[in-house]
Design an enzyme around this catalytic site. Structure first.
Site, PDB file in Angstrom:
ATOM      1  N   PHE A  51       8.510 -37.482  42.697  1.00 40.61           N
ATOM      2  CA  PHE A  51       9.163 -38.713  42.263  1.00 40.61           C
ATOM      3  C   PHE A  51       8.570 -39.242  40.964  1.00 40.61           C
ATOM      4  O   PHE A  51       7.479 -38.964  40.625  1.00 40.61           O
ATOM      5  CB  PHE A  51       9.057 -39.767  43.365  1.00 40.61           C
ATOM      6  CG  PHE A  51       9.553 -39.275  44.683  1.00 40.61           C
ATOM      7  CD1 PHE A  51      10.759 -38.626  44.758  1.00 40.61           C
ATOM      8  CD2 PHE A  51       8.789 -39.428  45.823  1.00 40.61           C
ATOM      9  CE1 PHE A  51      11.214 -38.161  45.977  1.00 40.61           C
ATOM     10  CE2 PHE A  51       9.256 -38.947  47.038  1.00 40.61           C
ATOM     11  CZ  PHE A  51      10.447 -38.319  47.111  1.00 40.61           C
ATOM     12  N   TRP A  58      15.261 -44.467  42.644  1.00 45.46           N
ATOM     13  CA  TRP A  58      13.900 -44.263  42.132  1.00 45.46           C
ATOM     14  C   TRP A  58      13.237 -43.094  42.850  1.00 45.46           C
ATOM     15  O   TRP A  58      12.476 -42.326  42.249  1.00 45.46           O
ATOM     16  CB  TRP A  58      13.069 -45.535  42.332  1.00 45.46           C
ATOM     17  CG  TRP A  58      11.649 -45.404  41.864  1.00 45.46           C
ATOM     18  CD1 TRP A  58      11.157 -45.689  40.614  1.00 45.46           C
ATOM     19  CD2 TRP A  58      10.520 -44.966  42.633  1.00 45.46           C
ATOM     20  NE1 TRP A  58       9.813 -45.448  40.562  1.00 45.46           N
ATOM     21  CE2 TRP A  58       9.391 -45.003  41.790  1.00 45.46           C
ATOM     22  CE3 TRP A  58      10.347 -44.537  43.942  1.00 45.46           C
ATOM     23  CZ2 TRP A  58       8.111 -44.647  42.217  1.00 45.46           C
ATOM     24  CZ3 TRP A  58       9.087 -44.172  44.370  1.00 45.46           C
ATOM     25  CH2 TRP A  58       7.991 -44.230  43.525  1.00 45.46           C
ATOM     26  N   HIS A  59      13.544 -42.919  44.122  1.00 47.48           N
ATOM     27  CA  HIS A  59      12.925 -41.851  44.896  1.00 47.48           C
ATOM     28  C   HIS A  59      13.482 -40.477  44.551  1.00 47.48           C
ATOM     29  O   HIS A  59      12.866 -39.466  44.889  1.00 47.48           O
ATOM     30  CB  HIS A  59      13.098 -42.118  46.401  1.00 47.48           C
ATOM     31  CG  HIS A  59      12.172 -43.157  46.934  1.00 47.48           C
ATOM     32  ND1 HIS A  59      12.449 -44.502  46.877  1.00 47.48           N
ATOM     33  CD2 HIS A  59      10.959 -43.057  47.531  1.00 47.48           C
ATOM     34  CE1 HIS A  59      11.452 -45.181  47.418  1.00 47.48           C
ATOM     35  NE2 HIS A  59      10.533 -44.338  47.816  1.00 47.48           N
ATOM     36  N   GLY A  60      14.621 -40.403  43.923  1.00 51.07           N
ATOM     37  CA  GLY A  60      15.156 -39.101  43.557  1.00 51.07           C
ATOM     38  C   GLY A  60      16.555 -39.197  43.000  1.00 51.07           C
ATOM     39  O   GLY A  60      17.332 -40.100  43.363  1.00 51.07           O
TER      40      GLY A  60
END
Length: 462
Positions: free
Chosen positions: A462, A320-322
């Protein structure tokens, strides 16, 4: 539009004044128009993506509420597939295609095309907020919103649409419906949070970035000591950057009479990794808890399933963060740390007391894990950690980095942060006069010590 810009200051003043001058029935239109302008400032055409998901989820909410049985589930799944599909396409298509191309190249197979587009700002944040709405309607915790404009404002409310906090509908929608009269206490407290957030961003985070960025961008050209300093500095850089954004978002919304949730609670004072995730990015960690971890079975089935669920949740959280393997590894590390924590609890293994040692151990674990988050690649992260842990080459050469006095200055402001933030957060309960004095001091510090280069907030990607 960046919070740490003169344009935002002008925007905030105009929006706030007009908001309170307008009658209540027109305020939602003004805020929605302002939020649209705020988002379109980055890339105007991307407003169409948000509009598409807003229409889908608005209709889905009403259909879910009216339907029964499997039909309700069908409408929920349709909404979730739409949101995840949009997020997956824009954020993960090129990542998936690039990795499939590497695999295909091994067998001399066909290559997928890589698409040339910029990731829409804050897509992960407002997508998760939109999904929470349909899930809560499906669970019966939130009535479907019939007012299309207010639902659109729930998704697009400008203080928190691009980097959170990720709010729940039952917390925000009732506040958008109510009449918010001007209150001087909201103004002063809101400005206090905004000043505190700006201080953390431009005085601490951006200044630490002057050291962190050159080191992580060229890890092979720096000593173990320089890498270690950069690692600790980044831990505070990302905290001050992201929590600074959250503070400004909370303050901006409060000036308008709308309360957002607290997104950070002194996470670097945590005594274990589980405690850290109860304090860090609270809106995201509770989102994954309520909408993924618990539906998977949480900790209610057996210990093995609990560990598997933790690993699944944190690997997904990492992605989810990248869209990069380094984020997946970072998430896996935290999942493994939480599994270890569960093992210690299960077999009652641990040190009683020694609060300081447990804090120190936790802080170092979290800081070293941040290396995977910040390094350019997974291989760079392993190189940095291996060089630090080997303990060789602990020398310092300023070169194109900070001078020793500047390093001491950065260390000093970190100490001030650790000692002062606990008391600054309590200052919201002080008198308006005391808060006004603190606001003035923070603004002066930003003016004389801040770096106003309008650097983007780290979490904007993000």
């Amino acid at each position: 539009m960046l919070f740490n810009s003169l344009l935002f200051l002008v925007f905030f003043v105009i929006v706030t004044i007009a908001y309170y001058l307008l009658p209540h029935k027109l305020r939602w239109m003004w805020l929605l128009a302002a939020s649209s302008y705020f988002y379109m400032y980055f890339k105007p055409v991307y407003i169409l993506i948000i509009l598409f998901t807003i229409i889908v989820d608005y209709c889905a909410g009403i259909l879910i509420e009216k339907a029964t049985g499997k039909t309700r589930r069908f409408y929920l799944i349709l909404s979730l597939i739409t949101n995840i599909g949009v997020l997956g396409f824009y954020k993960y298509f090129n990542f998936l295609a690039a990795n499939l191309n590497l695999l295909s190249d091994t067998f001399h197979g066909p290559q997928l095309p890589l698409l040339d587009f910029i990731l829409p700002i804050g897509l992960s944040f407002h997508t998760f907020q939109a999904m929470s709405y349909t899930i809560e309607v499906y669970r019966g915790n939130q009535p479907a919103e019939r007012h299309f404009g207010l639902y659109a404002l729930y998704v697009m409310f400008y203080p928190q649409m691009v980097a959170g906090p990720i709010e729940r509908p039952q917390h925000i929608l009732p506040q958008l419906h109510r009449v918010n009269n001007f209150r001087s206490s909201n103004l002063i407290t809101g400005l206090f949070f905004m000043a505190m957030g700006l201080f953390k961003k431009v005085v601490i985070a951006d200044r630490l970035g002057l050291y962190v960025d050159p080191v992580f961008n060229n890890p092979h050209g720096h000593s173990a000591l320089e890498l270690l300093v950069a690692t600790y500095f980044f831990a505070f850089q990302i905290y001050c950057d992201f929590s600074g954004y959250s503070d400004i978002a909370v303050g901006t919304a409060l000036v308008l009479g709308i309360e957002l949730m607290q997104n950070f609670n002194l996470p670097y004072l945590a005594s274990n990794v589980s405690d850290f995730w109860k304090r860090w990015h609270i809106s995201l960690s509770t989102w994954f808890r309520d909408y993924l971890y618990i539906p998977l079975g949480g900790s209610k089935i057996n210990f093995r399933v609990t560990c598997i669920n933790l690993l699944i949740v944190f690997m997904i959280s990492g992605l989810w963060h990248g869209a990069n393997w380094k984020y997946l590894v970072w998430g896996l590390i935290h999942g493994l740390l939480l599994v270890a924590y569960q093992l210690f609890n299960k077999y009652d293994i641990g040190i009683k007391g020694f609060t300081f040692l447990k804090w120190l151990f936790t802080f170092n674990l979290v800081s070293l894990a941040w290396v995977f988050f910040r390094a350019a690649t997974v291989s760079d992260a392993f190189y940095i950690l291996s060089k630090i842990l080997a303990g060789k080459g602990f020398t310092y050469s300023a070169g194109n980095l900070m001078s020793v006095p500047e390093l001491w200055y950065c260390a000093f402001i970190i100490i001030i942060l650790l000692l002062g933030e606990r008391y600054l957060r309590k200052a919201k309960d002080y008198s308006n006069t005391t808060k006004a004095v603190i606001i003035g001091g923070l603004i002066l510090a930003c003016y004389f010590l801040g770096i106003f280069n309008e650097a983007q907030f780290i979490y904007f990607q993000f």
